[in-house]
Design an enzyme around this catalytic site. Structure first.
Site, PDB file in Angstrom:
ATOM      1  N   ASP A  35       0.827  -1.205   0.000  1.00 41.70           N
ATOM      2  CA  ASP A  35       0.000   0.000   0.000  1.00 41.70           C
ATOM      3  C   ASP A  35       0.868   1.265   0.000  1.00 41.70           C
ATOM      4  O   ASP A  35       2.017   1.238   0.438  1.00 41.70           O
ATOM      5  CB  ASP A  35      -0.906  -0.039   1.241  1.00 41.70           C
ATOM      6  N   HIS A  52       2.701   3.864  -8.830  1.00 43.84           N
ATOM      7  CA  HIS A  52       2.606   2.442  -9.187  1.00 43.84           C
ATOM      8  C   HIS A  52       3.877   1.962  -9.883  1.00 43.84           C
ATOM      9  O   HIS A  52       4.379   0.872  -9.644  1.00 43.84           O
ATOM     10  CB  HIS A  52       1.384   2.188 -10.071  1.00 43.84           C
ATOM     11  N   LEU A 146      12.353 -19.675  -4.929  1.00 44.69           N
ATOM     12  CA  LEU A 146      11.276 -18.825  -4.405  1.00 44.69           C
ATOM     13  C   LEU A 146      10.013 -18.868  -5.269  1.00 44.69           C
ATOM     14  O   LEU A 146      10.086 -18.757  -6.494  1.00 44.69           O
ATOM     15  CB  LEU A 146      11.763 -17.368  -4.328  1.00 44.69           C
TER      16      LEU A 146
HETATM   17  C1  V07 Z   1       1.483  -3.651  -9.758  1.00 48.07           C
HETATM   18  C2  V07 Z   1       3.279  -2.255  -8.711  1.00 48.07           C
HETATM   19  C3  V07 Z   1       3.587  -2.657  -7.283  1.00 48.07           C
HETATM   20  C4  V07 Z   1       2.805  -1.873  -6.265  1.00 48.07           C
HETATM   21  C5  V07 Z   1       1.366  -2.263  -6.163  1.00 48.07           C
HETATM   22  C6  V07 Z   1       0.407  -1.782  -7.235  1.00 48.07           C
HETATM   23  C7  V07 Z   1       0.973  -1.514  -8.589  1.00 48.07           C
HETATM   24  C8  V07 Z   1       3.986  -6.078 -10.290  1.00 48.07           C
HETATM   25  C9  V07 Z   1       2.903  -6.695 -10.886  1.00 48.07           C
HETATM   26  C10 V07 Z   1       2.856  -8.015 -11.492  1.00 48.07           C
HETATM   27  C11 V07 Z   1       1.710  -8.788 -11.450  1.00 48.07           C
HETATM   28  C12 V07 Z   1       1.689 -10.055 -12.010  1.00 48.07           C
HETATM   29  C13 V07 Z   1       2.831 -10.554 -12.586  1.00 48.07           C
HETATM   30  C14 V07 Z   1       3.974  -9.813 -12.644  1.00 48.07           C
HETATM   31  C15 V07 Z   1       3.996  -8.538 -12.090  1.00 48.07           C
HETATM   32  C16 V07 Z   1       1.838  -5.792 -10.741  1.00 48.07           C
HETATM   33  C17 V07 Z   1      -0.260  -4.884 -10.864  1.00 48.07           C
HETATM   34  C18 V07 Z   1       0.167  -3.755 -10.184  1.00 48.07           C
HETATM   35  C19 V07 Z   1      -1.675  -4.991 -11.305  1.00 48.07           C
HETATM   36  F1  V07 Z   1       2.828 -11.794 -13.106  1.00 48.07           F
HETATM   37  N1  V07 Z   1       3.626  -4.898  -9.820  1.00 48.07           N
HETATM   38  N2  V07 Z   1       2.329  -4.701 -10.080  1.00 48.07           N
HETATM   39  N3  V07 Z   1       0.566  -5.901 -11.138  1.00 48.07           N
HETATM   40  N4  V07 Z   1       1.921  -2.522  -9.084  1.00 48.07           N
END
Ligand code: V07
Length: 255
Positions: A35, A52, A146
């Site tokens: 968050d 983000h 991991l």
């Molecule tokens: C998202 C970046 C980190 C902070 C939280 C919200 C925004 C990595 C992924 C991701 C998801 C699946 C995957 C590989 C990477 C991600 C979303 C948002 C929707 F297989 N960061 N991140 N997905 N944020």
């Protein structure tokens, strides 16, 4: 759009730190509610999406840190079923992040023996988002290091509703008797059935609540909250949480 704001990214983590963790009594499974990305951006006078993007760098850093000390499972709450209520522009941006993350990081994840997994509703995700994640899962499925588990379009109550539906169907079909339903029956119907329950939950950015995240699975989990915004969360903060976990005595409700 995606390559803007790079000057605000958190520093790349070179792995050098004074603070370490001892490798006895390590949490096996750590779950994180990431968050404070929007708040971090707002505090810097930047658009939320810049937060983000910065948060994605932290994902990379913490994944590396977890892998290096021998954590087995890292579950990251990336997108909740409630997040669809955000402005369309922000949702569209978020849905591009898995693909972007994997384009830049998948090779290194493979090299580091990381297995990518996902928990959440596949239905409702844009095809390019789902395809990126599925490709990563497929390409890392032989790895045995991991487990990097992304909670994507995940909501815990929805998960429980689906579990109840499945068990009801099993009862109607005569596959299980009502008297035989127990905690294990329910755990086995959860999206997390292949993982042990989290030992440690970390939530960044000051809110002290669970926000519909793994309500069943967190029954005996140690909780750790910090005011630090996710983009500012470093390997040092992560190890601090783990050291705190290590000195707590875990009782599972007994004395
Ligand atoms: C998202 C970046 C980190 C902070 C939280 C919200 C925004 C990595 C992924 C991701 C998801 C699946 C995957 C590989 C990477 C991600 C979303 C948002 C929707 F297989 N960061 N991140 N997905 N944020």
């Amino acid at each position: 759009m995606l390559h803007k704001f790079t000057q605000w990214l958190p520093k790349k983590d070179d792995g050098r730190t004074n603070l370490m963790v001892e490798n006895n009594n390590l949490p096996r499974h750590i779950a994180i509610i990431m968050d404070g990305n929007g708040r971090w951006a707002k505090e810097k006078g930047l658009p939320r999406i810049a937060g983000h993007r910065a948060g994605m760098r932290t994902v990379k850093n913490i994944t590396k840190a977890a892998n290096e000390i021998g954590i087995k499972i890292l579950t990251l709450y990336a997108f909740s079923t409630e997040n669809w209520k955000r402005p369309k522009e922000e949702v569209d941006y978020l849905m591009k992040l898995p693909q972007e993350f994997l384009v830049t990081e998948l090779e290194e994840l493979i090299e580091n023996n990381v297995q990518v997994k996902m928990v959440g509703e596949e239905a409702g995700l844009p095809p390019y988002t789902l395809e990126a994640v599925k490709t990563a899962i497929e390409k890392t499925k032989e790895n045995d290091g991991l487990i990097l588990n992304f909670a994507l379009n995940y909501g815990s109550r929805n998960e429980m509703v689906n579990a109840v539906k499945q068990i009801s169907t099993d009862v109607i079909n005569g596959d299980i008797a009502v008297e035989d339903i127990n905690e294990e029956t329910i755990s086995n119907k959860m999206l997390t059935s292949s993982f042990s329950d989290p030992d440690l939950l970390i939530r960044t950015s000051g809110e002290i609540r669970l926000s519909n995240f793994m309500l069943w699975q967190l029954a005996y989990t140690e909780l750790w909250f910090t005011d630090v915004r996710w983009p500012d969360f470093t390997r040092e903060h992560f190890y601090e949480a783990i050291r705190d976990y290590q000195q707590r005595s875990r009782r599972y409700g007994s004395i």
